[in-house]
Design a protein around this motif. Structure first.
Motif, PDB file in Angstrom:
ATOM      1  N   GLY A 190     -97.614 -87.855 -10.832  1.00  0.00           N
ATOM      2  CA  GLY A 190     -97.356 -87.780  -9.398  1.00  0.00           C
ATOM      3  C   GLY A 190     -96.266 -86.780  -9.061  1.00  0.00           C
ATOM      4  O   GLY A 190     -96.372 -86.021  -8.087  1.00  0.00           O
ATOM      5  N   LEU A 191     -95.208 -86.758  -9.866  1.00  0.00           N
ATOM      6  CA  LEU A 191     -94.114 -85.812  -9.641  1.00  0.00           C
ATOM      7  C   LEU A 191     -94.579 -84.369  -9.826  1.00  0.00           C
ATOM      8  O   LEU A 191     -94.125 -83.459  -9.109  1.00  0.00           O
ATOM      9  N   ILE A 192     -95.477 -84.141 -10.773  1.00  0.00           N
ATOM     10  CA  ILE A 192     -96.015 -82.797 -10.993  1.00  0.00           C
ATOM     11  C   ILE A 192     -96.784 -82.328  -9.756  1.00  0.00           C
ATOM     12  O   ILE A 192     -96.639 -81.191  -9.302  1.00  0.00           O
ATOM     13  N   ILE A 193     -97.594 -83.210  -9.189  1.00  0.00           N
ATOM     14  CA  ILE A 193     -98.359 -82.862  -7.988  1.00  0.00           C
ATOM     15  C   ILE A 193     -97.422 -82.523  -6.829  1.00  0.00           C
ATOM     16  O   ILE A 193     -97.587 -81.508  -6.140  1.00  0.00           O
ATOM     17  N   VAL A 194     -96.417 -83.372  -6.614  1.00  0.00           N
ATOM     18  CA  VAL A 194     -95.474 -83.146  -5.512  1.00  0.00           C
ATOM     19  C   VAL A 194     -94.712 -81.842  -5.697  1.00  0.00           C
ATOM     20  O   VAL A 194     -94.496 -81.081  -4.742  1.00  0.00           O
ATOM     21  N   SER A 195     -94.312 -81.545  -6.935  1.00  0.00           N
ATOM     22  CA  SER A 195     -93.520 -80.341  -7.202  1.00  0.00           C
ATOM     23  C   SER A 195     -94.338 -79.068  -7.054  1.00  0.00           C
ATOM     24  O   SER A 195     -93.776 -77.980  -6.839  1.00  0.00           O
ATOM     25  N   LEU A 196     -95.671 -79.166  -7.161  1.00  0.00           N
ATOM     26  CA  LEU A 196     -96.525 -77.994  -7.008  1.00  0.00           C
ATOM     27  C   LEU A 196     -96.701 -77.591  -5.548  1.00  0.00           C
ATOM     28  O   LEU A 196     -97.012 -76.432  -5.253  1.00  0.00           O
ATOM     29  N   ILE A 197     -96.521 -78.532  -4.632  1.00  0.00           N
ATOM     30  CA  ILE A 197     -96.829 -78.277  -3.216  1.00  0.00           C
ATOM     31  C   ILE A 197     -96.017 -77.113  -2.626  1.00  0.00           C
ATOM     32  O   ILE A 197     -96.588 -76.235  -1.960  1.00  0.00           O
ATOM     33  N   PRO A 198     -94.668 -77.037  -2.832  1.00  0.00           N
ATOM     34  CA  PRO A 198     -93.938 -75.885  -2.278  1.00  0.00           C
ATOM     35  C   PRO A 198     -94.446 -74.546  -2.812  1.00  0.00           C
ATOM     36  O   PRO A 198     -94.629 -73.598  -2.040  1.00  0.00           O
ATOM     37  N   ALA A 199     -94.683 -74.464  -4.122  1.00  0.00           N
ATOM     38  CA  ALA A 199     -95.177 -73.214  -4.707  1.00  0.00           C
ATOM     39  C   ALA A 199     -96.565 -72.873  -4.184  1.00  0.00           C
ATOM     40  O   ALA A 199     -96.898 -71.696  -3.975  1.00  0.00           O
ATOM     41  N   PHE A 200     -97.373 -73.905  -3.954  1.00  0.00           N
ATOM     42  CA  PHE A 200     -98.739 -73.706  -3.463  1.00  0.00           C
ATOM     43  C   PHE A 200     -98.747 -73.134  -2.048  1.00  0.00           C
ATOM     44  O   PHE A 200     -99.329 -72.083  -1.783  1.00  0.00           O
ATOM     45  N   PHE A 201     -98.082 -73.795  -1.120  1.00  0.00           N
ATOM     46  CA  PHE A 201     -98.095 -73.364   0.278  1.00  0.00           C
ATOM     47  C   PHE A 201     -97.385 -72.024   0.481  1.00  0.00           C
ATOM     48  O   PHE A 201     -97.889 -71.139   1.183  1.00  0.00           O
ATOM     49  N   THR A 202     -96.222 -71.877  -0.128  1.00  0.00           N
ATOM     50  CA  THR A 202     -95.462 -70.643   0.078  1.00  0.00           C
ATOM     51  C   THR A 202     -96.115 -69.457  -0.620  1.00  0.00           C
ATOM     52  O   THR A 202     -96.048 -68.327  -0.133  1.00  0.00           O
ATOM     53  N   GLY A 203     -96.737 -69.708  -1.781  1.00  0.00           N
ATOM     54  CA  GLY A 203     -97.428 -68.632  -2.481  1.00  0.00           C
ATOM     55  C   GLY A 203     -98.588 -68.088  -1.668  1.00  0.00           C
ATOM     56  O   GLY A 203     -98.830 -66.874  -1.610  1.00  0.00           O
ATOM     57  N   LEU A 204     -99.315 -68.986  -1.009  1.00  0.00           N
ATOM     58  CA  LEU A 204    -100.446 -68.576  -0.188  1.00  0.00           C
ATOM     59  C   LEU A 204     -99.999 -67.721   0.995  1.00  0.00           C
ATOM     60  O   LEU A 204    -100.573 -66.667   1.284  1.00  0.00           O
ATOM     61  N   SER A 205     -98.965 -68.168   1.702  1.00  0.00           N
ATOM     62  CA  SER A 205     -98.482 -67.420   2.864  1.00  0.00           C
ATOM     63  C   SER A 205     -97.859 -66.095   2.441  1.00  0.00           C
ATOM     64  O   SER A 205     -98.030 -65.076   3.116  1.00  0.00           O
ATOM     65  N   GLY A 206     -97.150 -66.100   1.324  1.00  0.00           N
ATOM     66  CA  GLY A 206     -96.455 -64.901   0.866  1.00  0.00           C
ATOM     67  C   GLY A 206     -97.385 -63.731   0.612  1.00  0.00           C
ATOM     68  O   GLY A 206     -97.070 -62.585   0.945  1.00  0.00           O
ATOM     69  N   THR A 207     -98.555 -63.991   0.037  1.00  0.00           N
ATOM     70  CA  THR A 207     -99.490 -62.899  -0.264  1.00  0.00           C
ATOM     71  C   THR A 207     -99.971 -62.201   1.002  1.00  0.00           C
ATOM     72  O   THR A 207    -100.170 -60.985   1.002  1.00  0.00           O
ATOM     73  N   LEU A 208    -100.134 -62.948   2.089  1.00  0.00           N
ATOM     74  CA  LEU A 208    -100.560 -62.340   3.352  1.00  0.00           C
ATOM     75  C   LEU A 208     -99.414 -61.609   4.037  1.00  0.00           C
ATOM     76  O   LEU A 208     -99.600 -60.540   4.617  1.00  0.00           O
ATOM     77  N   LEU A 209     -98.213 -62.184   3.970  1.00  0.00           N
ATOM     78  CA  LEU A 209     -97.059 -61.561   4.623  1.00  0.00           C
ATOM     79  C   LEU A 209     -96.689 -60.224   3.977  1.00  0.00           C
ATOM     80  O   LEU A 209     -96.118 -59.346   4.631  1.00  0.00           O
ATOM     81  N   GLU A 210     -97.027 -60.068   2.698  1.00  0.00           N
ATOM     82  CA  GLU A 210     -96.692 -58.836   1.996  1.00  0.00           C
ATOM     83  C   GLU A 210     -97.628 -57.685   2.346  1.00  0.00           C
ATOM     84  O   GLU A 210     -97.296 -56.516   2.114  1.00  0.00           O
ATOM     85  N   ILE A 211     -98.797 -57.983   2.897  1.00  0.00           N
ATOM     86  CA  ILE A 211     -99.831 -56.962   3.093  1.00  0.00           C
ATOM     87  C   ILE A 211     -99.360 -55.839   4.014  1.00  0.00           C
ATOM     88  O   ILE A 211     -99.610 -54.660   3.749  1.00  0.00           O
TER      89      ILE A 211
END
Length: 389
Positions: A87-108
């Motif tokens: 459960g802790l692994i899933i929760v800890s992945l969420i920040p990297a998941f959401f921010t990684g997705l937005s970051g790739t578009l913001l860099e374009i």
């Protein structure tokens, strides 16, 4: 520095994070790059493209989480993790998941404008923050979820800075555009079957070892994968400096073909040097990983060779998609599945070495397929003013 069992869980979590991001993206970033390249000098139009892309990305994110969460619970449990740790692994992945997705578009927008220095400063500060968090926490809390959390939190700051600076090149007050959405979704429809397939096949070595191998073999595969991550430096440089420029080229068949072969030749020479260096100095390279992994000399060379091939065909793929060219999944998926099936029948995949040989074989097939496709698309380019029957 993590214990072998924890590093096995970290390897699994990283593989799942990559899978989730690929599924949530499903070609949206490719569509934004392709559409943005047409209007990159117009602040309002590029703003509309970015806003539309982020709006689509949010919708895909929910589906990706729903699909990936059961696997994120099962695989760590399969390798001895408790329910709490899973459960802790899933929760800890969420920040990297959401921010990684937005970051790739913001860099374009920075890549299209080729305003690289501000982007690099943010990326350096982001990684410095990650290193600082790891250094402060890993010695006290040598757990997988701590490492994952340290990777995601600095990206929140990076995204805030990217959006603030990009306001000078893109109007963020625009609303999602229906015409742009249609063009992006056209690319998504071509990409999403392949994205779903590559969620399974892209980490084929990890999945095979996760199911049929031991935690030790999984940790070894993860450790070798960390060394191959050095190649991501060239991937970042490519996506920042090369593919945006290729996307902006005029529709001139000879020019596109010339630039494509120049780029691919340069990448091939670079990867040959990397494989040669690894083959000559495997002991020195493995020293980075420590004594637990010092006996993986052959496996190291195989893994680096496969990673280099993946870099080459991935570059051909990115160059094509940057111009809106996406291979039909009816072609790409059967070819890839056939390559994996044939490789699995011919190669003993019950060992780490065998799985790496399979990875190398599949990468060769992908290289031929995507390079050929991009060349064919260039040869079919319709130049402005030309008459076509």
């Amino acid at each position: 520095m993590l214990p072998t069992q924890e590093y096995a869980l970290y390897t699994l979590a990283n593989a799942m994070l990559g899978t989730m991001i690929m599924l949530a993206d499903s070609g949206v970033s490719m569509g934004v790059m392709a559409q943005g390249a047409k209007v990159w000098q117009n602040d309002e139009k590029i703003g509309a493209v970015l806003v539309t892309g982020l709006d689509l990305r949010k919708k895909f994110t929910i589906g990706s989480l729903v699909i990936a969460t059961p696997a994120l619970l099962y695989l760590p449990r399969h390798h001895g993790a408790s329910w709490l740790m899973s459960g802790l692994i899933i929760v800890s992945l969420i920040p990297a998941f959401f921010t990684g997705l937005s970051g790739t578009l913001l860099e374009i927008v920075f890549k299209l404008r080729q305003n690289i220095v501000p982007l690099q400063k943010i990326q350096v500060m982001n990684n410095a923050g990650r290193l600082g968090l790891l250094s402060a926490m890993l010695f006290i809390f040598p757990w997988t979820f701590v490492v994952l959390l340290a990777a995601g939190l600095p990206q929140i700051w990076a995204n805030i800075r990217l959006k603030a600076l990009s306001a000078g090149y893109a109007d963020w007050n625009q609303k999602p555009d229906a015409a742009v959405r249609k063009e992006i979704l056209y690319i998504v429809k071509r990409v999403i079957p392949g994205a779903i397939y590559y969620c399974l096949s892209g980490q084929i070595t990890i999945w095979l070892i996760s199911i049929f191998g031991t935690s030790k073999a999984l940790a070894q595969m993860g450790a070798l994968g960390r060394l191959a991550m050095v190649l991501s430096l060239f991937g970042v440089l490519f996506s920042t400096l090369v593919s945006p420029r290729f996307a902006r080229l005029t529709a001139n068949k000879n020019l596109l073909l010339k630039r494509f072969f120049h780029i691919m030749t340069g990448i091939t020479v670079l990867t040959l040097f990397i494989v040669g260096f690894t083959w000559l100095f495997p002991t020195q390279v493995l020293w980075i990983l420590g004594k637990s992994y010092s006996n993986l000399k052959t496996e190291l060379v195989l893994n680096i060779a496969a990673s280099c091939l993946n870099l080459i065909w991935g570059s051909a793929y990115v160059l094509g998609t940057s111009r809106g060219w996406t291979i039909n999944p009816i072609v790409s998926i059967p070819v890839s599945i056939l390559a994996i099936v044939c490789g699995a029948l011919l190669i003993n995949v019950s060992t780490l070495k065998g799985v790496l040989v399979l990875n190398l074989f599949v990468a060769l097939i992908q290289l031929f397929m995507y390079t050929s496709y991009t060349v064919i698309k260039i040869l079919r380019v319709k130049e402005p003013g030309a008459i076509h029957n």
